[in-house]
Design a protein around this motif. Structure first.
Motif, short mmCIF file in Angstrom:
data_model
loop_
_atom_site.label_atom_id
_atom_site.label_comp_id
_atom_site.label_asym_id
_atom_site.label_seq_id
_atom_site.Cartn_x
_atom_site.Cartn_y
_atom_site.Cartn_z
N GLU A 21 0.83 -1.21 0.00
CA GLU A 21 0.00 0.00 0.00
C GLU A 21 0.86 1.26 0.00
O GLU A 21 0.51 2.25 -0.63
CB GLU A 21 -0.95 -0.01 1.20
N LEU A 27 2.27 1.79 -3.62
CA LEU A 27 1.35 2.10 -4.72
C LEU A 27 1.47 3.53 -5.25
O LEU A 27 1.53 3.73 -6.46
CB LEU A 27 -0.09 1.78 -4.33
N GLN A 64 4.57 3.73 -7.32
CA GLN A 64 4.36 3.04 -8.60
C GLN A 64 3.53 3.90 -9.54
O GLN A 64 3.82 3.98 -10.74
CB GLN A 64 3.70 1.68 -8.39
N ASP A 65 2.50 4.56 -9.02
CA ASP A 65 1.69 5.45 -9.85
C ASP A 65 2.54 6.57 -10.45
O ASP A 65 2.43 6.88 -11.63
CB ASP A 65 0.55 6.07 -9.03
#
Length: 123
Positions: free
Chosen positions: A13, A16, A19-20
């Motif tokens: 989490e 994320l 990564q975005d």
């Protein structure tokens, strides 16, 4: 002091958003294109290609489309002869400026560290 129990799910989490961000900026060209548009604020296709050394027209077009999808740039077509296309950094696109500056400063320091290391090795 005891460490918190951290789970793989919590780690994922936390990764994320990173990564975005990487999905938007990944590749050899996107940060360069964004940097040129931040510098000039608006460019034609040829001006972008001239400033992003080594990029092909096909790749520039692909990268600009992806940046447009991600709300980083806008494309303006003028009904001139021949048709004129201009690309502009959006306000949202400008929000990545601190990230690019941080990469610049880190890269500058890294380059100096490598040079110093190479000088040491040579004696």
């Amino acid at each position: 002091m005891q460490k918190e129990n951290k789970t793989p799910k919590e780690c994922l989490e936390k990764l994320l958003p990173v990564q975005d961000a990487l999905d938007v900026l990944k590749g050899k060209w996107k940060i360069q294109i964004i940097s040129v548009l931040i510098y000039y604020e608006e460019c034609g296709f040829k001006q972008l290609q001239d400033n992003v050394k080594g990029i092909t027209p096909k790749m520039l077009s692909k990268e600009l489309k992806e940046l447009e999808i991600n709300l980083m740039v806008t494309r303006q077509v003028s009904e001139t002869r021949p048709v004129t296309v201009r690309y502009q950094i959006t306000e949202y696109g400008k929000s990545v400026t601190p990230v690019i500056k941080a990469l610049y400063y880190w890269g500058e320091q890294h380059r100096e560290s490598i040079k110093a290391s190479m000088r040491k090795e040579r004696g």
